[in-house]
Design a protein around this motif. Structure first.
Motif, PDB file in Angstrom:
ATOM      1  N   ARG A  17      88.878  18.441  26.696  1.00  0.00           N
ATOM      2  CA  ARG A  17      87.748  17.540  28.000  1.00  0.00           C
ATOM      3  C   ARG A  17      88.369  18.862  29.579  1.00  0.00           C
ATOM      4  O   ARG A  17      86.912  19.258  29.823  1.00  0.00           O
ATOM      5  CB  ARG A  17      87.959  16.625  28.621  1.00  0.00           C
ATOM      6  CG  ARG A  17      87.856  15.630  27.233  1.00  0.00           C
ATOM      7  CD  ARG A  17      88.441  13.810  27.945  1.00  0.00           C
ATOM      8  NE  ARG A  17      87.844  13.994  29.184  1.00  0.00           N
ATOM      9  CZ  ARG A  17      88.316  13.120  29.547  1.00  0.00           C
ATOM     10  NH1 ARG A  17      89.551  12.684  29.940  1.00  0.00           N
ATOM     11  NH2 ARG A  17      87.208  12.870  30.620  1.00  0.00           N
ATOM     12  N   TRP A  18      89.350  19.262  29.102  1.00  0.00           N
ATOM     13  CA  TRP A  18      89.317  19.908  30.757  1.00  0.00           C
ATOM     14  C   TRP A  18      88.476  21.619  30.639  1.00  0.00           C
ATOM     15  O   TRP A  18      87.819  22.177  31.319  1.00  0.00           O
ATOM     16  CB  TRP A  18      89.699  20.481  31.088  1.00  0.00           C
ATOM     17  CG  TRP A  18      90.603  21.965  31.907  1.00  0.00           C
ATOM     18  CD1 TRP A  18      90.920  23.131  31.561  1.00  0.00           C
ATOM     19  CD2 TRP A  18      90.045  21.808  33.028  1.00  0.00           C
ATOM     20  NE1 TRP A  18      90.386  24.506  32.807  1.00  0.00           N
ATOM     21  CE2 TRP A  18      90.736  23.275  33.892  1.00  0.00           C
ATOM     22  CE3 TRP A  18      89.576  20.831  34.471  1.00  0.00           C
ATOM     23  CZ2 TRP A  18      89.968  24.006  35.291  1.00  0.00           C
ATOM     24  CZ3 TRP A  18      89.508  21.618  35.461  1.00  0.00           C
ATOM     25  CH2 TRP A  18      89.764  22.502  36.021  1.00  0.00           C
ATOM     26  N   ARG A  21      84.918  20.733  31.000  1.00  0.00           N
ATOM     27  CA  ARG A  21      83.989  20.290  32.348  1.00  0.00           C
ATOM     28  C   ARG A  21      84.535  21.476  33.253  1.00  0.00           C
ATOM     29  O   ARG A  21      83.642  21.836  34.052  1.00  0.00           O
ATOM     30  CB  ARG A  21      85.176  19.040  33.036  1.00  0.00           C
ATOM     31  CG  ARG A  21      85.508  18.732  34.535  1.00  0.00           C
ATOM     32  CD  ARG A  21      86.598  18.072  34.775  1.00  0.00           C
ATOM     33  NE  ARG A  21      86.727  17.336  33.480  1.00  0.00           N
ATOM     34  CZ  ARG A  21      88.488  16.035  33.674  1.00  0.00           C
ATOM     35  NH1 ARG A  21      88.635  17.031  34.917  1.00  0.00           N
ATOM     36  NH2 ARG A  21      88.199  15.188  33.064  1.00  0.00           N
ATOM     37  N   ASN A  24      81.547  23.548  32.483  1.00  0.00           N
ATOM     38  CA  ASN A  24      79.992  22.997  33.135  1.00  0.00           C
ATOM     39  C   ASN A  24      79.447  23.215  35.099  1.00  0.00           C
ATOM     40  O   ASN A  24      79.006  23.429  35.066  1.00  0.00           O
ATOM     41  CB  ASN A  24      80.006  21.213  32.796  1.00  0.00           C
ATOM     42  CG  ASN A  24      79.843  21.451  31.831  1.00  0.00           C
ATOM     43  OD1 ASN A  24      78.615  21.732  30.519  1.00  0.00           O
ATOM     44  ND2 ASN A  24      79.807  20.377  30.240  1.00  0.00           N
ATOM     45  N   ALA A  25      81.010  23.382  35.474  1.00  0.00           N
ATOM     46  CA  ALA A  25      81.732  23.001  36.334  1.00  0.00           C
ATOM     47  C   ALA A  25      80.724  24.715  37.118  1.00  0.00           C
ATOM     48  O   ALA A  25      80.156  24.766  38.424  1.00  0.00           O
ATOM     49  CB  ALA A  25      82.551  22.816  37.267  1.00  0.00           C
ATOM     50  N   GLU A 151      86.377  15.430  38.006  1.00  0.00           N
ATOM     51  CA  GLU A 151      85.387  15.381  37.660  1.00  0.00           C
ATOM     52  C   GLU A 151      83.949  15.227  38.311  1.00  0.00           C
ATOM     53  O   GLU A 151      84.908  13.424  39.205  1.00  0.00           O
ATOM     54  CB  GLU A 151      84.885  14.506  35.683  1.00  0.00           C
ATOM     55  CG  GLU A 151      83.535  15.127  35.663  1.00  0.00           C
ATOM     56  CD  GLU A 151      84.142  14.676  33.619  1.00  0.00           C
ATOM     57  OE1 GLU A 151      83.193  15.030  32.897  1.00  0.00           O
ATOM     58  OE2 GLU A 151      84.118  13.736  32.897  1.00  0.00           O
ATOM     59  N   GLU A 243      82.961   9.751  26.368  1.00  0.00           N
ATOM     60  CA  GLU A 243      82.957   9.951  28.301  1.00  0.00           C
ATOM     61  C   GLU A 243      83.600   8.761  27.956  1.00  0.00           C
ATOM     62  O   GLU A 243      83.394   7.629  28.560  1.00  0.00           O
ATOM     63  CB  GLU A 243      81.500   9.265  27.791  1.00  0.00           C
ATOM     64  CG  GLU A 243      80.068  10.470  27.547  1.00  0.00           C
ATOM     65  CD  GLU A 243      80.039  11.701  28.086  1.00  0.00           C
ATOM     66  OE1 GLU A 243      81.027  11.754  29.281  1.00  0.00           O
ATOM     67  OE2 GLU A 243      79.870  12.644  27.952  1.00  0.00           O
ATOM     68  N   ASN A 266      96.234  14.619  34.431  1.00  0.00           N
ATOM     69  CA  ASN A 266      94.798  14.699  34.547  1.00  0.00           C
ATOM     70  C   ASN A 266      94.030  13.258  34.990  1.00  0.00           C
ATOM     71  O   ASN A 266      93.269  12.753  35.386  1.00  0.00           O
ATOM     72  CB  ASN A 266      93.347  15.270  33.412  1.00  0.00           C
ATOM     73  CG  ASN A 266      93.431  17.177  33.881  1.00  0.00           C
ATOM     74  OD1 ASN A 266      93.425  17.380  34.862  1.00  0.00           O
ATOM     75  ND2 ASN A 266      93.402  17.094  32.177  1.00  0.00           N
ATOM     76  N   GLU A 270      91.735  11.820  37.394  1.00  0.00           N
ATOM     77  CA  GLU A 270      90.846  11.050  37.440  1.00  0.00           C
ATOM     78  C   GLU A 270      90.161   8.937  37.732  1.00  0.00           C
ATOM     79  O   GLU A 270      90.037   8.662  38.616  1.00  0.00           O
ATOM     80  CB  GLU A 270      90.580  10.933  35.982  1.00  0.00           C
ATOM     81  CG  GLU A 270      90.200  12.045  34.865  1.00  0.00           C
ATOM     82  CD  GLU A 270      90.156  11.784  33.893  1.00  0.00           C
ATOM     83  OE1 GLU A 270      88.779  12.381  32.811  1.00  0.00           O
ATOM     84  OE2 GLU A 270      90.920  12.259  33.505  1.00  0.00           O
ATOM     85  N   GLU A 338      85.868  19.333  43.059  1.00  0.00           N
ATOM     86  CA  GLU A 338      84.732  20.859  41.976  1.00  0.00           C
ATOM     87  C   GLU A 338      84.987  22.053  42.476  1.00  0.00           C
ATOM     88  O   GLU A 338      85.021  23.305  42.479  1.00  0.00           O
ATOM     89  CB  GLU A 338      84.099  19.819  41.366  1.00  0.00           C
ATOM     90  CG  GLU A 338      83.333  21.125  40.421  1.00  0.00           C
ATOM     91  CD  GLU A 338      82.096  21.102  39.738  1.00  0.00           C
ATOM     92  OE1 GLU A 338      81.144  20.741  39.862  1.00  0.00           O
ATOM     93  OE2 GLU A 338      81.762  19.888  39.691  1.00  0.00           O
TER      94      GLU A 338
END
Length: 356
Positions: A17-18, A21, A24-25, A151, A243, A266, A270, A338
């Protein structure tokens, strides 16, 4: 600058997942990225929309053909930095010095260092991990600490929040505890199930429910434990959630019961990002970033009774809940946002590619 990112996982977990993430960042900040993932992996099947990627077999860490296939992709790519994640991808990646590319190994756990020494630089997501790498013989000048980021949050509307809770069979007037993580020994969910059995069925007039997000080899054992303790009817086994953000938003309190071996966690970030009060164990990552009584309620690892008392302490004090939530959000804004973390990565890449 373009970067190429390799990971060899088959299933999804926190590291994967990281990975998504992070890429995408990077793209949101106009950074060019490519990925190499394992053929027919969960990442390849559904998680890399919008990210250019290659699929390779990545058979085993010893397979010479896999090493040749990885080398071929790297040679064809115009990426200046090749970043690998965890053991398999790092061991299969060999970038010769002087070829215009830099190999950076990102570690999110205490892996055996010997097979990873051929990288040119190493990133650890905690200071403790970086110290451990240096003590293990890696050059301190090439070991870099860059933490994870949370995120970006898109909060649910009140209506959507109620709908999600109801989809899990949780009434509006019930109190929802939530935890997330693969069901493995290191996550310590057995202690949370035990702790939950020690809590009253109702607290301040609200029935207590526990939602457990995740899947893994310990799921049948945990379900059997819940039945034996008589709490299985109050636990929702929500499975792996692609999600999970909405579940954090729907929770009243987030609980993270990991054992000491957990590197960062994480879930802490979150919970803070979603402004949820957090009860966490004092595993090595939490000891580094969480502040007891300020942004989290911290209890000893592997102690169900202490975990139950910690949950009760937070549930009993609405002002404490508000303070934990507010301070957690502030930590995200100041240290784990981020933009802050991506800037650190970009600066590091520029320095390494420029010969720094």
């Amino acid at each position: 600058m373009k970067t190429l990112h390799l990971i060899g996982s088959k299933e999804m977990g926190g590291a994967e997942r990281w990975f998504v993430r992070f890429l995408n960042a990077m793209q949101r900040r106009s950074q060019r990225v490519e990925a190499v993932v394992r053929r027919d992996s969960a990442l390849a099947r559904r998680h890399l929309a919008g990210i250019p990627f290659y699929e390779l077999p990545l058979r085993t860490v010893w397979d010479p053909l896999s090493r040749v296939e990885v080398a071929s992709v790297i040679a064809r790519s115009d990426a200046e930095v090749v970043q690998t994640y965890m053991g398999r991808a790092t061991r299969l990646t060999h970038v010769r010095p002087g070829r215009g590319k830099v190999h950076v190994a990102r570690l999110g756990g205490y892996y055996r260092l010997e097979p990873l020494r051929h990288a040119h630089a190493w990133i650890g997501n905690t200071l403790g991990l970086c110290d451990w790498m240096v003590k293990g013989g890696l050059p301190a000048s090439r070991v870099f600490h860059i933490t994870n980021f949370a995120e970006p949050v898109q909060a649910l509307s009140d209506e959507a929040r109620r709908a999600l809770r109801r989809s899990a069979g949780i009434a509006d007037d019930e109190c929802m505890l939530m935890t997330a993580g693969r069901m493995t020994e290191v996550k310590g969910q057995c202690h949370l199930v035990d702790a939950f059995s020690r809590l009253p069925e109702t607290f301040a007039g609200r029935r207590l429910r526990l939602v457990m997000l995740g899947d893994g080899e310990l799921l049948p054992q945990l379900q059997a434990q819940a039945r034996q303790l008589g709490v299985d009817q109050r636990i929702v086994w929500a499975g792996w959630q692609h999600e999970p953000a909405g579940w954090f938003d729907a929770a009243d309190v987030v609980v993270f019961p990991s054992r000491d071996e957990e590197t960062l966690g994480n879930v802490i970030l979150e919970a803070w990002s979603h402004g949820r009060p957090l009860v966490t164990t004092a595993f090595r990552g939490a000891r580094e970033i969480a502040r007891h009584g300020e942004d989290a309620w911290v209890v000893p690892c592997d102690d169900a009774q202490a975990l139950a008392r910690g949950i009760e302490a937070v549930l009993s004090d609405s002002s404490l809940q508000a303070n934990l939530s507010d301070k957690g959000r502030k930590r995200i804004d100041e240290e784990f946002a981020e933009a802050v973390v991506i800037e650190r990565y970009c600066s590091l890449y520029a320095g390494l590619a420029g010969g720094g």
